[in-house]
Design a protein around this motif. Structure first.
Motif, mmCIF file in Angstrom:
data_model
loop_
_atom_site.group_PDB
_atom_site.id
_atom_site.type_symbol
_atom_site.label_atom_id
_atom_site.label_comp_id
_atom_site.label_asym_id
_atom_site.label_seq_id
_atom_site.Cartn_x
_atom_site.Cartn_y
_atom_site.Cartn_z
ATOM 1 N N UNK A 9 0.826 -1.211 0.000
ATOM 2 C CA UNK A 9 0.000 0.000 0.000
ATOM 3 C C UNK A 9 0.856 1.255 0.000
ATOM 4 N N UNK A 10 1.968 1.219 0.694
ATOM 5 C CA UNK A 10 2.833 2.399 0.793
ATOM 6 C C UNK A 10 4.031 2.327 -0.153
ATOM 7 N N UNK A 24 -4.293 -18.633 -3.465
ATOM 8 C CA UNK A 24 -4.980 -17.414 -3.026
ATOM 9 C C UNK A 24 -6.480 -17.605 -3.220
ATOM 10 N N UNK A 25 -7.240 -17.245 -2.206
ATOM 11 C CA UNK A 25 -8.698 -17.365 -2.241
ATOM 12 C C UNK A 25 -9.308 -15.956 -2.278
ATOM 13 N N UNK A 26 -10.628 -15.894 -2.096
ATOM 14 C CA UNK A 26 -11.311 -14.601 -2.098
ATOM 15 C C UNK A 26 -10.793 -13.677 -0.993
ATOM 16 N N UNK A 27 -10.413 -14.242 0.120
ATOM 17 C CA UNK A 27 -9.875 -13.424 1.211
ATOM 18 C C UNK A 27 -8.618 -12.666 0.749
ATOM 19 N N UNK A 28 -7.737 -13.366 0.072
ATOM 20 C CA UNK A 28 -6.549 -12.723 -0.480
ATOM 21 C C UNK A 28 -6.892 -11.740 -1.577
ATOM 22 N N UNK A 29 -7.897 -12.067 -2.367
ATOM 23 C CA UNK A 29 -8.323 -11.177 -3.444
ATOM 24 C C UNK A 29 -8.841 -9.848 -2.890
ATOM 25 N N UNK A 30 -9.544 -9.903 -1.785
ATOM 26 C CA UNK A 30 -10.049 -8.678 -1.151
ATOM 27 C C UNK A 30 -8.874 -7.820 -0.666
ATOM 28 N N UNK A 31 -7.845 -8.460 -0.118
ATOM 29 C CA UNK A 31 -6.650 -7.726 0.310
ATOM 30 C C UNK A 31 -5.940 -7.099 -0.891
ATOM 31 N N UNK A 32 -5.874 -7.824 -1.993
ATOM 32 C CA UNK A 32 -5.251 -7.303 -3.211
ATOM 33 C C UNK A 32 -6.029 -6.090 -3.726
ATOM 34 N N UNK A 33 -7.338 -6.195 -3.756
ATOM 35 C CA UNK A 33 -8.167 -5.080 -4.226
ATOM 36 C C UNK A 33 -7.982 -3.849 -3.344
ATOM 37 N N UNK A 34 -7.916 -4.050 -2.051
ATOM 38 C CA UNK A 34 -7.701 -2.947 -1.116
ATOM 39 C C UNK A 34 -6.360 -2.262 -1.394
ATOM 40 N N UNK A 35 -5.339 -3.050 -1.649
ATOM 41 C CA UNK A 35 -4.029 -2.512 -1.971
ATOM 42 C C UNK A 35 -4.060 -1.743 -3.281
ATOM 43 N N UNK A 36 -4.735 -2.294 -4.287
ATOM 44 C CA UNK A 36 -4.791 -1.640 -5.596
ATOM 45 C C UNK A 36 -5.425 -0.252 -5.521
#
Length: 102
Positions: A9-10, A24-36
């Motif tokens: 993120x930084x 990677x599952x949906x949980x990881x995908x949500x973290x990736x989207x948040x980072x993006x």
């Protein structure tokens, strides 16, 4: 995946993230989207051969609509369904430079 995404993120120097075959599952995908949503340097995201379904993939694709910096997205060998394909069509309208590998 969450810790990696928090660190990215930084980060303003990494341009490509390849996390193929990492279960990677949906949980990881949500973290990736948040980072993006906040990362300004990432241009390529490779998620080949993971376990992300329509819910997670849509979350990532929606984030790429908001962040036009992302130019390449590889989601091949995930659980791609009709909803993901529909979201991809919308994403390429908002981000016409986005190339997607299914």
């Amino acid at each position: 995946m969450e810790k990696i995404c928090d660190a990215l993120k930084a980060n303003s120097s990494i341009m490509k993230l390849s996390v193929s075959s990492n279960d990677i599952t949906n949980r990881g995908a949500i973290a990736i989207a948040s980072m993006l949503r906040v990362n300004s340097s990432l241009k390529e995201l490779v998620l080949f051969n993971n376990k992300i379904d329509d819910v997670g993939l849509q979350t990532i694709i929606k984030a790429t609509k908001m962040k036009r910096e992302v130019r390449f997205l590889d989601i091949e060998r995930n659980q791609i369904g009709k909803l993901t394909r529909q979201e991809l069509k919308k994403a390429t309208i908002y981000n016409p430079d986005l190339r997607v590998h299914l």
